[in-house]
Design a protein around this motif. Sequence first.
Motif, short mmCIF file in Angstrom:
data_model
loop_
_atom_site.label_atom_id
_atom_site.label_comp_id
_atom_site.label_asym_id
_atom_site.label_seq_id
_atom_site.Cartn_x
_atom_site.Cartn_y
_atom_site.Cartn_z
N GLU B 215 -7.80 70.07 58.11
CA GLU B 215 -9.04 71.50 58.57
C GLU B 215 -10.25 70.77 57.56
O GLU B 215 -9.64 70.87 56.14
CB GLU B 215 -8.46 72.79 57.88
N GLY B 216 -11.48 71.09 57.92
CA GLY B 216 -12.65 69.83 57.17
C GLY B 216 -12.30 68.62 57.62
O GLY B 216 -13.24 68.45 56.42
N ARG B 217 -11.77 68.22 57.73
CA ARG B 217 -11.41 66.04 57.53
C ARG B 217 -11.98 65.72 59.16
O ARG B 217 -11.98 66.64 59.98
CB ARG B 217 -9.94 65.98 57.08
N GLY B 218 -11.34 64.48 59.17
CA GLY B 218 -11.96 64.40 61.17
C GLY B 218 -11.50 63.12 60.91
O GLY B 218 -10.87 62.66 60.14
N ARG B 246 -14.07 66.41 64.10
CA ARG B 246 -13.37 66.62 63.21
C ARG B 246 -12.17 67.82 62.84
O ARG B 246 -13.25 69.03 64.28
CB ARG B 246 -14.80 66.91 62.79
N LEU B 247 -11.54 68.70 62.39
CA LEU B 247 -10.80 69.83 62.82
C LEU B 247 -11.94 70.95 61.73
O LEU B 247 -11.86 70.95 60.72
CB LEU B 247 -10.00 69.59 62.17
N ASP B 248 -11.80 71.38 62.51
CA ASP B 248 -12.95 73.01 61.76
C ASP B 248 -11.91 73.91 61.51
O ASP B 248 -11.70 74.26 60.80
CB ASP B 248 -14.17 73.06 62.51
N ARG B 249 -11.16 73.86 62.23
CA ARG B 249 -10.82 75.32 61.95
C ARG B 249 -9.07 75.37 62.63
O ARG B 249 -9.41 74.68 64.44
CB ARG B 249 -10.69 76.51 62.57
N GLU B 266 -9.95 74.13 66.83
CA GLU B 266 -10.99 74.22 66.63
C GLU B 266 -11.81 73.29 66.40
O GLU B 266 -11.27 73.10 64.84
CB GLU B 266 -11.55 75.65 66.79
N VAL B 267 -12.53 72.02 66.86
CA VAL B 267 -12.43 71.21 66.63
C VAL B 267 -14.01 70.38 67.07
O VAL B 267 -14.61 71.59 67.85
CB VAL B 267 -11.67 69.69 67.13
N SER B 268 -14.86 69.95 66.68
CA SER B 268 -16.19 69.22 66.47
C SER B 268 -16.17 67.27 66.37
O SER B 268 -15.46 66.54 66.11
CB SER B 268 -16.69 69.10 65.43
N GLU B 279 -18.47 71.29 69.83
CA GLU B 279 -17.20 71.89 69.91
C GLU B 279 -16.26 72.19 71.24
O GLU B 279 -16.69 72.70 72.03
CB GLU B 279 -17.96 73.46 69.17
#
Lengths: 322, 529
Positions: B215-218, B246-249, B266-268, B279
């Motif tokens: 989470e928080g990385r990509g 990027r994995l947001d959550r 949940e990704v961007s 998203e």
Amino acid sequence: MGLGELSTMLVWGATTAYAIALVAFAIDLARLADHRTAQRRPVAAGTGARGAEATGDVVVRRSGRAVGIAMATTTLGLAFHLVGTVLRGAAAGRVPWANMYEFTLMGTLVAVGTFVALTRWRDVRFLGTIVIGLVVVALGLGLAAFYVPADAVEPALQSYWLVIHVSIATIATGLLTVSFASSALQLLADSRMRQLAGSIPRPRWRLTGRRWRALDALPSTRELEALSFRITAVGFVLWTFTVMAGAIWAEHAWGRFWGWDPKETWSLVVWLVYAAYLHARTTVGWSGRRAAWFVLVGYATVLFNFTGVNLLFQGLHSYSGL
Amino acid sequence: MAASSPPSPPPLGGVGLLRWVWRQLTSMRVALMLLMLLAVVAVPGSLLPQRPQDPSAVATYIADNPGLGAWLDRLGFFDVYASVWFSAVYLLLFVSLVGCIVPRTGQHLRAMLAPPPRAPRRFDRFAVRDALTTLADGDAVIGAARAALVGPLRALPRFRVQVADEPGGTRTVSAERGYLRESGNLVFHLALVGLLVAIATGQLLHYRGQAIVVEGRGFANSVTDYDTFVAGTAFSPRSLVPFTLRLDRFTSEFTDDARPRDFRAEVSVREPGGSDAREAVIRVNHPLAVGGAKVYLQGNGYAPEVSVHDAAGRLAFAGAVPFLPEDDRYTSRGVIKVPDVSTGDQIGIVGYLLPTAVLTPAGATSVHPQPDDPLLVLTVWQGDLGLDTGVPQNVYELDTDAMEQVLEADGTPTTFFVEPGQTVDLPGGLGTFTWDALPRFVALDLRHDPALGWILGFSIAALAGLIVSLFTPRRRIWLRLTTADGRTVVAAAALARGDDAGLSAELGRVMDAVRARTDDDGGTDDGPR
């Protein structure tokens, strides 16, 4: 009492009704054989060979108390079975075919439904003993060994493909059950006829005795073969669809359309055996008896694919819930 | 496949032998045996562990059965579907299929151009027949019969119809339907060949990569950014679309008895050329399509974010470390390697993460996969981590060859427990350990197979061909018209291949049409049925 428990009670009720129907079907078949033998004795003089007297329709129309009771209890059982299956789905909040107990419920429902539908089209009540016999065993096994309480499903099963892929697979299984019954009877009747005619001098299993007289009451082996072929052809098309729909779903869920998972492998084996059956029917020297054996082998692979693969192997299709 | 001819003894000579082998191979009997053989040789792959699916199970099997295992391995039983014998059977089957279908396609095309067979001289040997007498003339009868036989679409006739004159003044109508049966059969078999070619092409061009993302990385879509990456021999790394993800959550949902109910990542995604990140949500059964590939959610777990200060008090390690779940309660095992200490030995920390920990006299266990009461249970090793040898190491395993575990006085490993936010002293005075946060990680699987569309297309063609070939009836209908005293006597017969319940209904339909149409011309007079 919750919906799930009500469903289980109805399934028990259906199983009981089918068990009564099974006894009645067996009695009917025995009576019919008595009747036939009495009718034929002066003419056929012990050879018991039949086939020639079959007249277009599958079997001579008949009515009797035993077969009436059998059909009535089968229909009652089917009604319980149908409502029980629908309630099961309602209790779980999804389609009622996501674990082994539910596959058993659906597969047997289709088998009995196909059988009852066929009786409206033609008098195939002679198939009742085998079809209802298999259904009673399967439902008893399902209730005793495969039962799990109704519940929602894991993420891998949350897909509309569950509705398509699994329902078609269970319908195909139900149809192949009926065609198995027809081919098995074809082989038995054919063996009895040959043994009575003396063309097999020392058979391994004797089918000439009085106990097997019921086989004389069946339609000709040619008609049994034709019936089996028609149902198998539909079952084969549905199985082909099952494998293809499964591949599409596997592509969605697991990221590959084919991965030699045990269930995938055995579904291919089932498909190949029935494909071989369709080829055997049109091969010189392989139609008739030999082709019928393919239906028996094919149905054995269907049963193994359903029970053995779910219970013995570790695979991606381990959804029995056991 | 062609109807089999009786086997003939091989004639002398190489060419004759080849011809004999070819005729055998393309015979129905051999095709039948190859089908059953393929079914049989597919079975061992489901009974024995297979290397592509589960290499560790294969290794265990070979270790447990030393003699048998080695032989099975030599014979390819641990990779059945790529073995020589499995490939030989299906390739022979396809050769047989092609050898059978190609001549049959030619025959079928010729048959479609040929007229329907002439009417037999006598109709009384056919089980399905009919007759009528009408006041209409022959042309009217033939016109009515032809219209009923051809059906509403002239371009796609139900029956192909041929009218002929016979000596003696009688006329005949010959009609045949069911050519589609053979067409469907050929389409089905050719589609199977197409399917095989498409799958093989896909194998050459496909690629798939796996990446673990916290989470928080990509990660970026390039060969080097994946943890594992495999591709077909014709794959070019330049064909990768360089998007970033990027994995947001990540959220999960379980029942009280730890059955999974929902996973959401949940990704961007930022695609090249696109200005803004979009998203998206990846779920099981709902892969994300991006850059011509699909991204699947294949696994998830916890990656505790920790920091380690060495004995000198300097920050030696900080980061999120994925712990791999080992059971359905997410009891997860992980390894934290701390090579960059300022003084003393390198540190290796090994242990378990328990998302909902319950301490019992027997030890600590996790009772639920959600992080309701997370706990780290760890032990420490000191020595040389072996990272400087240049040999790539598994990040999830600690190489303890040159290391020593910190032990209690009684010789058991020293275990220490950490809760989120806590800082504890490392055993053996090696420093301090802080658990800062508990992000989740996902295992993403990215796949691309350019042949998927073709595979689907050929599958649908095969299914359609199969349905047509199994359920199209093949029927022939003949009419013979004899004109006498201003009346036309029509005799009819019908023949089907195999059992055909609808044959007499079909003949009845044609005869009814003749009756209905010729009624206007003077009425009919039903003859004997």
